[in-house]
Scaffold this active site. Structure first.
Site, PDB file in Angstrom:
ATOM      1  N   HIS A   1       0.844  -1.144  -0.181  1.00  0.00           N
ATOM      2  CA  HIS A   1      -0.021   0.167  -0.035  1.00  0.00           C
ATOM      3  C   HIS A   1       0.940   1.333  -0.096  1.00  0.00           C
ATOM      4  O   HIS A   1       0.360   2.357   0.346  1.00  0.00           O
ATOM      5  CB  HIS A   1      -0.876  -0.081   1.123  1.00  0.00           C
TER       6      HIS A   1
ATOM      7  N   HIS B   1       0.165 -15.756   8.217  1.00  0.00           N
ATOM      8  CA  HIS B   1       0.864 -14.490   7.273  1.00  0.00           C
ATOM      9  C   HIS B   1       2.070 -14.228   7.990  1.00  0.00           C
ATOM     10  O   HIS B   1       2.858 -14.808   8.907  1.00  0.00           O
ATOM     11  CB  HIS B   1      -0.437 -13.338   7.459  1.00  0.00           C
TER      12      HIS B   1
ATOM     13  N   ASP C   1      -7.321 -12.595  -2.646  1.00  0.00           N
ATOM     14  CA  ASP C   1      -7.760 -13.985  -3.653  1.00  0.00           C
ATOM     15  C   ASP C   1      -8.246 -15.066  -2.792  1.00  0.00           C
ATOM     16  O   ASP C   1      -7.312 -15.590  -1.784  1.00  0.00           O
ATOM     17  CB  ASP C   1      -6.580 -14.473  -4.338  1.00  0.00           C
TER      18      ASP C   1
END
Length: 425
Positions: free
Chosen positions: A17, A108, A368
């Protein structure tokens, strides 16, 4: 590190980002015709928002060449490639979800990045996001242009499994696809255009593709995720590439593929299925290579010296996957890359926060449900970078060798040693 390659060096930069992502490519041969039009097609194949089965993040991923070319010709100096992040939503990661800033997301990189650096990106996974791969794909388009023009190299990847749906499921008769005639015919002829006829999944079989699409949709609707496998073939790769012992070409391919986010497995040639075969079946006997016509040898824009690089021998079978002793033998190189289910899902998960307090994480963001369809061009990209780097290493060796009295001769080592000792050429 953020740099890959020794001769064709690619350094990627940028966070998910941040303002932009991209790369610096050093070692690009001068004199190559190159514009954004050569790079953009693969960027478009990788971009998000391609279908209802991918993240809805709306990025056009328009690439700009910032340096290293003049009038559409490479100068030999570093090439900078930049892509702006146009659809940033860092707020999705800072209070946008329930306790999302208080918990490391399960599976993650939030926790491991914090442990390593003492600080982490506050949104989107930062450098661990798949958005980092934009720089890889951009750089690979430069490598692929050279490989195609100079050697006629073709690199094509496709989806071969999603969850338990397989394009070529292992059977008693064919424990590995390496022995399956249908698979061997496919990798001999498949093209990227053909693969993209089977969007959004990119599995080149209508019936199997439909089943895979249904599997991904099912997990998406449950706010869950699923993994799968991408298969890749490299055709017309010159023989002699690879640097034994520690930089065998399959080793550098494995390194490259397992550096892609979400990868969990790599197998080349017969792979794990080959472990079930006896050596008498698995061995690849040598045969005389078929004669290549001048038109074939110099096709696909290849250079005039391509015919001389054709190997005199080839193999009857190809369980080795085009690499023996870590060195390419001129046959098709093919391999599989396994991807895990995407870590960020919409379901509430019981976990433990940064303050060591147990609780519930409900992640928010655009992700996704299955990365496989968009991973296809990324696998192709890393394959191109590996081949390009190995080719430049071998080209340097061959150039140095050509200056010696023996020149370009190829003779058995015993005879070569004898002739050298006698001063004969």
């Amino acid at each position: 590190m953020s740099t890959f390659g020794q001769y064709f060096r690619v350094t990627t930069y940028g966070e998910s980002h941040g303002r932009s992502v991209g790369c610096i490519v050093d070692g690009v041969p001068p004199g190559l015709q190159l514009t954004e039009a050569d790079v953009q097609p693969q960027m478009t194949r990788r971009r998000p928002g391609q279908s209802a089965l991918t993240t809805p993040r709306d990025e056009k991923d328009r690439v700009a060449i910032e340096s290293g070319t003049e009038n559409g010709i490479t100068l030999g100096s570093p090439i900078a490639l930049r892509v702006l992040n146009e659809d940033q939503r860092p707020k999705d990661y800072g209070g946008g979800g329930k306790n999302i800033d208080a918990f490391p997301r399960p599976s993650h990189a939030d926790w491991t990045y914090l442990e390593k650096y003492g600080v982490k990106s506050s949104s989107g996974g930062g450098r661990s996001s798949a958005r980092e791969t934009i720089g890889r794909v951009a750089a690979s388009a430069v490598a692929e242009k050279y490989l195609r023009v100079a050697h006629g190299v073709e690199i094509v990847a496709f989806t071969s499994s999603v969850g338990s749906e397989f394009l070529f499921p292992p059977t008693r008769q064919y424990p590995t696809a390496a022995n399956n005639p249908a698979f061997l015919e496919l990798i001999d002829t498949i093209t990227r255009d053909k693969v993209d006829e089977f969007l959004p999944v990119r599995c080149p079989d209508k019936a199997v593709c439909k089943k895979m699409e249904e599997v991904i949709a099912e997990y998406r609707d449950k706010q869950d995720s699923i993994g799968g496998v991408v298969t890749c073939v490299i055709r017309n790769c010159p023989s002699g590439l690879g640097e034994p012992c520690f930089d065998k070409l399959e080793a550098t391919l494995a390194h490259a593929m397992l550096s892609i986010p979400a990868t969990k497995g790599f197998e080349i040639g017969s792979g794990f299925g080959g472990c079930e075969m006896p050596g008498s079946v698995h061995n690849d006997p040598f045969v005389k290579a078929p004669t290549v016509t001048p038109a074939e040898a110099h096709g696909a824009g290849a250079s005039e010296t391509r015919a001389s690089r054709r190997p005199r021998l080839t193999t009857k079978t190809n369980n080795s996957g085009g690499i023996q002793g870590g060195i390419t033998n001129g046959a098709h190189i093919y391999f599989n890359v396994g991807f895990k289910p995407p870590a960020t899902i919409g379901q509430a998960q019981q976990t433990t926060g940064y303050d060591e307090t147990e609780g519930t994480l409900e992640a928010k963001g655009r992700h996704d449900p299955c990365v496989i369809p968009r991973a296809v061009p990324i696998v192709e990209a890393m394959a191109a970078l590996v081949v390009m780097d190995a080719l430049m290493a071998q080209s340097a060796r061959q150039s140095a060798r050509s200056l010696l009295p023996m020149g370009e001769m190829t003779i058995p080592v015993g005879e070569s040693h004898s002739k050298l000792m006698n001063g004969s050429q």
